[in-house]
Design a protein around this motif. Structure first.
Motif, PDB file in Angstrom:
ATOM      1  N   SER A 113       0.816  -1.219   0.000  1.00 50.92           N
ATOM      2  CA  SER A 113       0.000   0.000   0.000  1.00 50.92           C
ATOM      3  C   SER A 113       0.848   1.266   0.000  1.00 50.92           C
ATOM      4  O   SER A 113       0.370   2.334  -0.381  1.00 50.92           O
ATOM      5  N   ARG A 114       2.118   1.158   0.397  1.00 50.60           N
ATOM      6  CA  ARG A 114       3.009   2.313   0.423  1.00 50.60           C
ATOM      7  C   ARG A 114       3.826   2.442  -0.860  1.00 50.60           C
ATOM      8  O   ARG A 114       4.687   3.300  -0.966  1.00 50.60           O
ATOM      9  N   ASP A 115       3.553   1.590  -1.843  1.00 56.27           N
ATOM     10  CA  ASP A 115       4.301   1.601  -3.103  1.00 56.27           C
ATOM     11  C   ASP A 115       3.299   1.679  -4.251  1.00 56.27           C
ATOM     12  O   ASP A 115       2.653   0.692  -4.601  1.00 56.27           O
ATOM     13  N   LYS A 116       3.144   2.858  -4.832  1.00 58.91           N
ATOM     14  CA  LYS A 116       2.103   3.064  -5.835  1.00 58.91           C
ATOM     15  C   LYS A 116       2.295   2.181  -7.064  1.00 58.91           C
ATOM     16  O   LYS A 116       1.322   1.753  -7.690  1.00 58.91           O
ATOM     17  N   SER A 117       3.529   1.892  -7.417  1.00 59.65           N
ATOM     18  CA  SER A 117       3.777   1.014  -8.558  1.00 59.65           C
ATOM     19  C   SER A 117       3.335  -0.410  -8.254  1.00 59.65           C
ATOM     20  O   SER A 117       2.708  -1.074  -9.085  1.00 59.65           O
ATOM     21  N   VAL A 119       1.091  -1.343  -6.083  1.00 59.19           N
ATOM     22  CA  VAL A 119      -0.383  -1.367  -6.053  1.00 59.19           C
ATOM     23  C   VAL A 119      -0.930  -1.590  -7.452  1.00 59.19           C
ATOM     24  O   VAL A 119      -1.824  -2.412  -7.669  1.00 59.19           O
ATOM     25  N   ARG A 120      -0.373  -0.902  -8.432  1.00 53.65           N
ATOM     26  CA  ARG A 120      -0.871  -1.026  -9.800  1.00 53.65           C
ATOM     27  C   ARG A 120      -0.568  -2.412 -10.383  1.00 53.65           C
ATOM     28  O   ARG A 120      -1.375  -2.965 -11.127  1.00 53.65           O
ATOM     29  N   LYS A 121       0.567  -2.983 -10.021  1.00 54.57           N
ATOM     30  CA  LYS A 121       0.870  -4.343 -10.481  1.00 54.57           C
ATOM     31  C   LYS A 121      -0.130  -5.344  -9.923  1.00 54.57           C
ATOM     32  O   LYS A 121      -0.599  -6.249 -10.629  1.00 54.57           O
ATOM     33  N   GLN A 122      -0.460  -5.176  -8.654  1.00 54.43           N
ATOM     34  CA  GLN A 122      -1.421  -6.094  -8.031  1.00 54.43           C
ATOM     35  C   GLN A 122      -2.823  -5.891  -8.623  1.00 54.43           C
ATOM     36  O   GLN A 122      -3.568  -6.860  -8.827  1.00 54.43           O
ATOM     37  N   LEU A 123      -3.188  -4.649  -8.891  1.00 58.36           N
ATOM     38  CA  LEU A 123      -4.480  -4.377  -9.534  1.00 58.36           C
ATOM     39  C   LEU A 123      -4.543  -5.023 -10.912  1.00 58.36           C
ATOM     40  O   LEU A 123      -5.561  -5.618 -11.290  1.00 58.36           O
ATOM     41  N   GLN A 124      -3.467  -4.886 -11.674  1.00 56.54           N
ATOM     42  CA  GLN A 124      -3.410  -5.483 -13.010  1.00 56.54           C
ATOM     43  C   GLN A 124      -3.629  -6.989 -12.927  1.00 56.54           C
ATOM     44  O   GLN A 124      -4.381  -7.569 -13.718  1.00 56.54           O
ATOM     45  N   ALA A 125      -3.002  -7.625 -11.951  1.00 58.03           N
ATOM     46  CA  ALA A 125      -3.119  -9.071 -11.805  1.00 58.03           C
ATOM     47  C   ALA A 125      -4.522  -9.503 -11.408  1.00 58.03           C
ATOM     48  O   ALA A 125      -4.918 -10.638 -11.684  1.00 58.03           O
ATOM     49  N   ALA A 267      -6.809  -7.097  -4.129  1.00 55.14           N
ATOM     50  CA  ALA A 267      -5.564  -7.131  -4.891  1.00 55.14           C
ATOM     51  C   ALA A 267      -4.358  -6.861  -4.000  1.00 55.14           C
ATOM     52  O   ALA A 267      -3.329  -7.538  -4.086  1.00 55.14           O
ATOM     53  N   VAL A 268      -4.477  -5.862  -3.138  1.00 52.70           N
ATOM     54  CA  VAL A 268      -3.370  -5.493  -2.255  1.00 52.70           C
ATOM     55  C   VAL A 268      -3.242  -6.475  -1.089  1.00 52.70           C
ATOM     56  O   VAL A 268      -2.163  -6.640  -0.524  1.00 52.70           O
ATOM     57  N   GLY A 269      -4.348  -7.115  -0.731  1.00 54.70           N
ATOM     58  CA  GLY A 269      -4.324  -8.081   0.367  1.00 54.70           C
ATOM     59  C   GLY A 269      -4.669  -7.484   1.712  1.00 54.70           C
ATOM     60  O   GLY A 269      -4.272  -8.017   2.756  1.00 54.70           O
ATOM     61  N   ILE A 270      -5.425  -6.405   1.724  1.00 58.71           N
ATOM     62  CA  ILE A 270      -5.830  -5.781   2.987  1.00 58.71           C
ATOM     63  C   ILE A 270      -7.029  -6.537   3.544  1.00 58.71           C
ATOM     64  O   ILE A 270      -8.110  -6.529   2.957  1.00 58.71           O
ATOM     65  N   LYS A 271      -6.839  -7.178   4.681  1.00 52.81           N
ATOM     66  CA  LYS A 271      -7.881  -8.023   5.274  1.00 52.81           C
ATOM     67  C   LYS A 271      -8.340  -7.535   6.629  1.00 52.81           C
ATOM     68  O   LYS A 271      -9.174  -8.173   7.269  1.00 52.81           O
ATOM     69  N   PHE A 288     -10.568   4.577 -11.624  1.00 54.37           N
ATOM     70  CA  PHE A 288      -9.173   4.141 -11.529  1.00 54.37           C
ATOM     71  C   PHE A 288      -8.642   4.492 -10.145  1.00 54.37           C
ATOM     72  O   PHE A 288      -8.803   5.634  -9.692  1.00 54.37           O
ATOM     73  N   ILE A 289      -8.004   3.534  -9.499  1.00 57.49           N
ATOM     74  CA  ILE A 289      -7.433   3.752  -8.177  1.00 57.49           C
ATOM     75  C   ILE A 289      -6.186   4.628  -8.295  1.00 57.49           C
ATOM     76  O   ILE A 289      -5.256   4.304  -9.037  1.00 57.49           O
ATOM     77  N   LEU A 290      -6.158   5.732  -7.549  1.00 53.59           N
ATOM     78  CA  LEU A 290      -4.967   6.567  -7.462  1.00 53.59           C
ATOM     79  C   LEU A 290      -4.095   6.156  -6.285  1.00 53.59           C
ATOM     80  O   LEU A 290      -2.875   6.153  -6.374  1.00 53.59           O
ATOM     81  N   ASP A 291      -4.738   5.834  -5.175  1.00 51.08           N
ATOM     82  CA  ASP A 291      -3.984   5.512  -3.967  1.00 51.08           C
ATOM     83  C   ASP A 291      -4.890   4.734  -3.029  1.00 51.08           C
ATOM     84  O   ASP A 291      -6.111   4.950  -2.994  1.00 51.08           O
ATOM     85  N   ILE A 292      -4.305   3.821  -2.258  1.00 55.95           N
ATOM     86  CA  ILE A 292      -5.037   3.113  -1.222  1.00 55.95           C
ATOM     87  C   ILE A 292      -4.157   3.059   0.010  1.00 55.95           C
ATOM     88  O   ILE A 292      -3.041   2.546  -0.030  1.00 55.95           O
TER      89      ILE A 292
END
Length: 431
Positions: A113-117, A119-125, A267-271, A288-292
């Motif tokens: 969650s602290r790495d915007k790149s 986050v986008r990789k996980q969203l893509q997956a 995607a990020v795994g926040i449970k 589109f997610i900008l930040d989480i």
């Protein structure tokens, strides 16, 4: 232990609160109402005295900066949980919780969650909507061919930024070096950074409206609590401004945003825990997610936004979850579905303006007499140095309000824009 804590011993669970904003009351008030004792680890150099708030039974040395030190304190004076509302401290707190077996966002999800790149990789997956983007090193020679895959205009931001820190609009490849330097320099002013921390994200710019969703996650179930409107910032920098909830959108748009936000959590795994997710819409209405962030928004401001709009005790639910007390969020609220709202809540962030050495914040006395205003917070003092965006040196203040109509919000915010402002000392005045 400080003497002020002695009369409060023997209450319910003990929560370690890591690096809170000790100028804002909501987390402290929620803990007091829930019967939770707070042990506060303050940030070094942060303004505010946590001991002034209810529920605080101990204030630790601000110099404590390791999991081992906190684990040793826990062995002597046990905590029942730990939590941080401060974005840069979320991964550290997650590591502590993992070490001590507390309920928390996982270390992996906190790091992502602290790495915007990432986050986008996980969203893509996970099949999420992802804007064209590329990671760049501001200290390297720009690769225009690589940058052109994103297109212009584009947004530049530090991978681990927050609060619009270092966010810049790039409109011409002739400005690449200047914009990259500004973004990286802003990141350096926020905290001590090493080269690896200075990587930037270059991402396709969406000119559409921006929204925020405040949520709580219980055992992997995502409960969106309110959908707020953050306007349509266009740059060249992206200073935080109005925040109004609920957002004025159709039910179809609201559902699309919430569905994308829920997918981002998976995607990020926040449970577990609270989240603050920022979203923009494309011209076709795709979110589109900008930040989480695995935290409260605005160091607890999101609690007010949720509670004033829905009646839900956001901070109380989160703190009870952290220390293993029963939560009630499932009573009448369904995962993945926004609850009904009963009013409009709003946060007007006092703009920095020209920046410089602060003289005063004018207009607050008059505004406090408006019955719609619930809280005013002046977060700067005379003599403070506020830097202009894209550097983020802190918000001058918040004005929070509750309303029975959207028109009432807009009327108040227009008054605030006309009457409330930061004034600065003349540039030639001695500092």
């Amino acid at each position: 232990m400080n003497s002020f804590t002695e009369h409060r011993r023997g209450r319910n669970r003990r929560l370690l609160l890591v690096h809170p904003n000790s100028q804002l009351p909501w987390i402290f008030d929620a803990a007091d109402a829930a019967g939770i004792d707070l042990v506060v680890l303050p940030r070094e150099g942060a303004r505010g005295d946590a001991s002034q708030f209810p529920a605080v039974v101990e204030v630790l040395d601000a110099g404590i900066d390791s999991v081992d030190e906190l684990a040793a304190i826990h062995a002597d004076r046990p905590f029942d949980g730990a939590f941080s509302p401060y974005d840069p401290s979320v991964p550290f707190t997650a590591r502590l919780c993992e070490r001590l077996g507390f309920t928390s966002v996982s270390t992996r999800a906190a790091k992502i969650s602290r790495d915007k790149s990432e986050v986008r990789k996980q969203l893509q997956a996970c099949g999420g909507n992802v804007l064209r983007n590329v990671v760049v090193d501001p200290l390297a020679e720009p690769d225009i061919q690589s940058l052109s895959t994103v297109g212009l205009p584009a947004v530049v931001k530090p991978l681990d930024g927050y609060g619009s820190l270092g966010v810049c609009l790039l409109q011409s490849y002739d400005d690449v070096a200047e914009v990259f330097t500004k973004s990286a320099a802003a990141r350096m002013t926020a905290t001590t950074a090493v080269r690896g921390d200075l990587l930037l994200l270059l991402e396709e710019f969406l000119p559409g409206p921006e929204f925020v969703v405040e949520s709580i996650v219980l055992d992997g179930d995502v409960f969106p609590l309110v959908l707020g409107d953050k306007g349509r910032p266009q740059g060249p920098y992206f200073e935080e401004g109005d925040y109004i909830a609920p957002a004025t959108v159709s039910s179809d748009v609201a559902k699309a945003i919430v569905d994308e936000v829920v997918n981002a959590h998976h995607a990020v795994g926040i449970k577990s825990g609270p989240t603050h997710t920022e979203v923009r819409l494309s011209s076709a209405g795709r979110p589109f997610i900008l930040d989480i962030g695995a935290r409260f928004g605005g160091s607890g401001v999101s609690h007010f936004m949720v509670q004033a709009a829905t009646g839900i005790d956001f901070a109380g639910e989160v703190l009870r979850q952290c220390v293993g007390l029963p939560t009630t969020i499932r009573d009448g609220v369904a995962p993945g579905v926004l609850p009904p709202t009963v009013a409009w809540s709003a946060n007007y962030i006092i703009p920095i303006g020209s920046a410089g050495i602060v003289a005063d914040v004018v207009g607050l006395d008059e505004i406090e007499r408006d019955e719609r205003v619930a809280h005013t917070f002046k977060l700067v003092e005379s003599g403070d140095h506020l830097l202009p965006y894209p550097t983020f040196s802190g918000h001058p203040g918040f004005i929070l309000s509750r309303h029975l109509s959207r028109t009432s919000v807009e009327d108040l915010h227009q008054r605030l824009a006309e009457r409330v402002a930061v004034t600065y000392l003349p540039s030639h005045a001695p500092v």
